[in-house]
Write an enzyme that holds these catalytic residues in place. Sequence first.
Site, mmCIF file in Angstrom:
data_model
loop_
_atom_site.group_PDB
_atom_site.id
_atom_site.type_symbol
_atom_site.label_atom_id
_atom_site.label_comp_id
_atom_site.label_asym_id
_atom_site.label_seq_id
_atom_site.Cartn_x
_atom_site.Cartn_y
_atom_site.Cartn_z
ATOM 1 N N THR A 15 0.733 -1.236 0.057
ATOM 2 C CA THR A 15 0.068 0.024 -0.125
ATOM 3 C C THR A 15 0.736 1.207 -0.116
ATOM 4 O O THR A 15 1.961 1.213 0.241
ATOM 5 C CB THR A 15 -0.911 0.010 1.206
ATOM 6 N N ASP A 16 0.194 2.303 -0.332
ATOM 7 C CA ASP A 16 0.724 3.818 -0.170
ATOM 8 C C ASP A 16 0.609 4.087 1.386
ATOM 9 O O ASP A 16 -0.094 3.646 1.952
ATOM 10 C CB ASP A 16 0.257 4.473 -1.148
ATOM 11 N N ALA A 17 1.143 5.410 1.390
ATOM 12 C CA ALA A 17 0.697 6.079 2.851
ATOM 13 C C ALA A 17 -0.837 6.156 3.275
ATOM 14 O O ALA A 17 -0.909 6.107 4.502
ATOM 15 C CB ALA A 17 1.384 7.421 2.940
ATOM 16 N N ILE A 20 -3.818 2.383 0.691
ATOM 17 C CA ILE A 20 -4.473 1.973 -0.577
ATOM 18 C C ILE A 20 -3.514 1.088 -1.344
ATOM 19 O O ILE A 20 -2.382 1.742 -1.500
ATOM 20 C CB ILE A 20 -5.019 3.144 -1.413
#
Length: 144
Positions: A15-17, A20
């Site tokens: 995921t990103d920050a 997601i």
Amino acid sequence: MNSFSWPLRVYWEDTDAGGIVYYANYLKFMERARTEWLRALGIEQGPLQREHGLMFVVVDVQSRFLRPARYADLLQVSCEIEKCTRTSLTFRQEVSRADGDADRELLVSGSVRVACLDSARMRPCALPDVLIKQMKVSGDSDAQ
């Protein structure tokens, strides 16, 4: 075995920050499903290269992102041969959130074409007939 599905859990590293799934990771998920499909057929890519001098490489990818997956989601990644030629396979692939069979939500759909290469020369080569039979390619097959 025309259609194959592989379960996958989203980890933090995917995921990103914001929690997601980063878009490029869907390609990794699709790669895992194709690899596990081959493994389920008894085809291991290492021995395929060492013993037969063959390897599969991705030459074209098209994808459509419909909805995001999030940290800890359980996904199902499917692959199905859409087309087979003498030197390539085109897979139709989908990534769905797997909240139960009736509640599957399509997140990403795509098409991935892989070419069969002679690993020493890095040039396209024909899929061996025995491999095509092992993959049970039928229907929309141009590999005669």
